[in-house]
Design a protein around this motif. Sequence first.
Motif, short mmCIF file in Angstrom:
data_model
loop_
_atom_site.label_atom_id
_atom_site.label_comp_id
_atom_site.label_asym_id
_atom_site.label_seq_id
_atom_site.Cartn_x
_atom_site.Cartn_y
_atom_site.Cartn_z
N ILE A 81 0.83 -1.23 0.00
CA ILE A 81 0.00 0.00 0.00
C ILE A 81 0.85 1.26 0.00
O ILE A 81 0.62 2.17 -0.81
CB ILE A 81 -0.98 -0.02 1.19
N PRO A 82 1.87 1.39 0.87
CA PRO A 82 2.70 2.61 0.81
C PRO A 82 3.41 2.77 -0.53
O PRO A 82 3.51 3.89 -1.04
CB PRO A 82 3.73 2.39 1.94
N ALA A 83 3.86 1.65 -1.12
CA ALA A 83 4.59 1.73 -2.39
C ALA A 83 3.69 2.24 -3.51
O ALA A 83 4.14 2.98 -4.39
CB ALA A 83 5.16 0.36 -2.76
N ILE A 84 2.42 1.83 -3.49
CA ILE A 84 1.48 2.28 -4.52
C ILE A 84 1.43 3.80 -4.59
O ILE A 84 1.51 4.42 -5.66
CB ILE A 84 0.07 1.70 -4.26
N PHE A 85 1.34 4.43 -3.42
CA PHE A 85 1.27 5.90 -3.39
C PHE A 85 2.63 6.53 -3.67
O PHE A 85 2.70 7.58 -4.32
CB PHE A 85 0.72 6.35 -2.04
N LEU A 86 3.69 5.90 -3.22
CA LEU A 86 5.03 6.43 -3.49
C LEU A 86 5.33 6.40 -4.98
O LEU A 86 5.82 7.39 -5.55
CB LEU A 86 6.08 5.63 -2.72
N PHE A 134 -4.67 -12.11 -8.62
CA PHE A 134 -5.43 -13.22 -9.20
C PHE A 134 -4.54 -14.36 -9.69
O PHE A 134 -5.04 -15.41 -10.07
CB PHE A 134 -6.32 -12.71 -10.33
N ASN A 135 -3.21 -14.16 -9.68
CA ASN A 135 -2.30 -15.24 -10.08
C ASN A 135 -2.09 -16.21 -8.92
O ASN A 135 -2.44 -15.94 -7.78
CB ASN A 135 -0.94 -14.66 -10.48
N ALA A 136 -1.46 -17.34 -9.23
CA ALA A 136 -1.11 -18.29 -8.17
C ALA A 136 0.06 -17.79 -7.34
O ALA A 136 0.21 -18.16 -6.18
CB ALA A 136 -0.77 -19.65 -8.80
N TYR A 137 0.91 -16.95 -7.94
CA TYR A 137 2.06 -16.39 -7.22
C TYR A 137 1.61 -15.39 -6.17
O TYR A 137 2.05 -15.42 -5.02
CB TYR A 137 3.00 -15.72 -8.23
N GLY A 138 0.72 -14.48 -6.56
CA GLY A 138 0.15 -13.53 -5.61
C GLY A 138 1.07 -12.36 -5.29
O GLY A 138 2.13 -12.18 -5.88
N THR A 139 0.64 -11.55 -4.32
CA THR A 139 1.42 -10.40 -3.86
C THR A 139 1.21 -10.22 -2.36
O THR A 139 0.29 -10.77 -1.77
CB THR A 139 0.99 -9.08 -4.54
N GLN A 140 2.07 -9.39 -1.78
CA GLN A 140 1.87 -8.95 -0.39
C GLN A 140 1.22 -7.57 -0.43
O GLN A 140 1.72 -6.60 0.13
CB GLN A 140 3.21 -8.91 0.35
N ALA A 141 0.06 -7.51 -1.04
CA ALA A 141 -0.59 -6.23 -1.33
C ALA A 141 -1.09 -5.50 -0.08
O ALA A 141 -1.35 -4.30 -0.14
CB ALA A 141 -1.75 -6.44 -2.30
N LEU A 142 -1.25 -6.21 1.01
CA LEU A 142 -1.79 -5.58 2.23
C LEU A 142 -0.69 -5.15 3.21
O LEU A 142 -1.00 -4.78 4.34
CB LEU A 142 -2.78 -6.53 2.92
N ARG A 143 0.57 -5.25 2.80
CA ARG A 143 1.61 -4.69 3.64
C ARG A 143 1.39 -3.18 3.75
O ARG A 143 0.96 -2.55 2.78
CB ARG A 143 3.01 -4.96 3.05
N PRO A 144 1.61 -2.57 4.92
CA PRO A 144 2.29 -3.06 6.11
C PRO A 144 1.37 -3.73 7.14
O PRO A 144 1.83 -4.09 8.22
CB PRO A 144 2.89 -1.79 6.70
N PHE A 145 0.09 -3.91 6.81
CA PHE A 145 -0.84 -4.49 7.79
C PHE A 145 -0.60 -5.99 7.98
O PHE A 145 -0.79 -6.53 9.07
CB PHE A 145 -2.28 -4.22 7.36
N THR A 146 -0.20 -6.68 6.91
CA THR A 146 0.13 -8.09 7.00
C THR A 146 1.09 -8.45 5.87
O THR A 146 1.02 -7.86 4.79
CB THR A 146 -1.12 -8.97 6.91
N LYS A 147 1.99 -9.41 6.14
CA LYS A 147 2.90 -9.89 5.11
C LYS A 147 2.36 -11.13 4.41
O LYS A 147 3.06 -11.77 3.63
CB LYS A 147 4.27 -10.19 5.73
#
Length: 326
Positions: free
Chosen positions: A69-74, A112-125
Motif C-alpha cells: 500500500i505505501p509503495a502504490i502511493f510512493l 489473481f495469479n497463483a504467485y500472488g502479492t503482499q498487497a496488504l503490507r504493512p498491515f500483514t505480510k
Amino acid sequence: MDTGTHVVMGIALGGLSTLDPAVGLDNPTAHAVMLGALIGSQAPDLDTILKLRNNAKYIRNHRGITHSIPAIFLWSILITGMITIFLPESNLLHLYLWTLLAIVLHVFVDIFNAYGTQALRPFTKKWIALGIINTFDPFIFIAHLVGISIWLIGGHPGYTFLGVYLVLIGYYVVRIMMKRNIVHKLHKLLPHIEQVIISPTMRFRKWHIAIMTKTSFHVARSENGEIILLDEFERIPVPQTDIIRAAEKDDNISAFLSFSPVYRWEVDEYTDHYEVRFIDLRYRSKGYYPFVAIVQLDQDLNIVSSYTGWIFSEEKLRKKLELIPE
C-alpha cells in the motif's frame, strides 16, 4: 501478470483515460497520462532486478514491498513528479489519478495469479494469491491487442477500451466460477480436505491442483471439467533434526520456505555429505516437480552448496549445485 500484459494494460488505460474530459484526445495532459499509465503499469515490478543478484532474494522479495500500500502511493507521486518536469502544462491532479490507477490495477491483477502479492503490507505480510488467472493469460493479452488494433484503425480509444474491460470483467467472473466448481468437486472426491491450492495454466480448462488433507498431500489436475489425481504423499512434518536446522539457515532454503505453502521434503545421506531437498507440489509438469530448494552439507553440517528455483531435470540441478556430485 507478465511484463507484456502489463504493457498493453498501460496502453489500454491511456486510451481509456480519453473519456476523462480533463484528458481528452490530443493535448499535453493526454500525452502525460499515457506516459504515466505506461510507467505506472510497470513500476511495481522494479524488484525484478533482484533476480540479477540471486534467486533467493528474488523469491523472498518479488511482489512484496514494491506491491504494498505505501509503495502504490510512493510510485504514483514519483512518476507524476517526473513526468511534470517534462510536461508542465499537463493537469497535475488527473495525471496523478490515472497514474495511481495504473499502479493499483497492476497490483490488483497480480492478486489473481497463483504467485500472488503482499498487497496488504504493512498491515500483514501474508501472500494474497487467488489462483484464478495464469501469469500469462492469452485471452486477456489478445483482448488488449484487439483494442489497440481498433484504436490504430481509427476507433475511439476510450469507448474501445471501455468495451474491452467490460468483456474482461465477465471473463474474470467466469474464471472465478470455474475455480469454485473445481473446489466443490474436490471436496466430494476427497475427505478431510484442509486446503486446496489451485494454479491456472495458459490453457483455459486446465488447472494444476495441490491438496492438503489431515494425513496426506495430493497432486491433481483439472482438465475439461474432470479431476485427475496424479500423486499422493504422506504428510510428514519436517523434523527439527540437526541436519534440518543447519539446512534452514541457508538463504535459498529459507526463501523457499517463506514462499511455498505446500511442499514435501527429503533428506539423503551420502558417503561424505548430506542433501536436504524441499519440493513445491503446486507445479507438477510431465511427472516432474520443477520448483525446488536444495542444500548440500558436509559431515560437520557446514553448507557447501545450495540452490532454489525452477529446474526441469536432475542433470541441470546438479550443474547448478556444482560443488558436490550425488
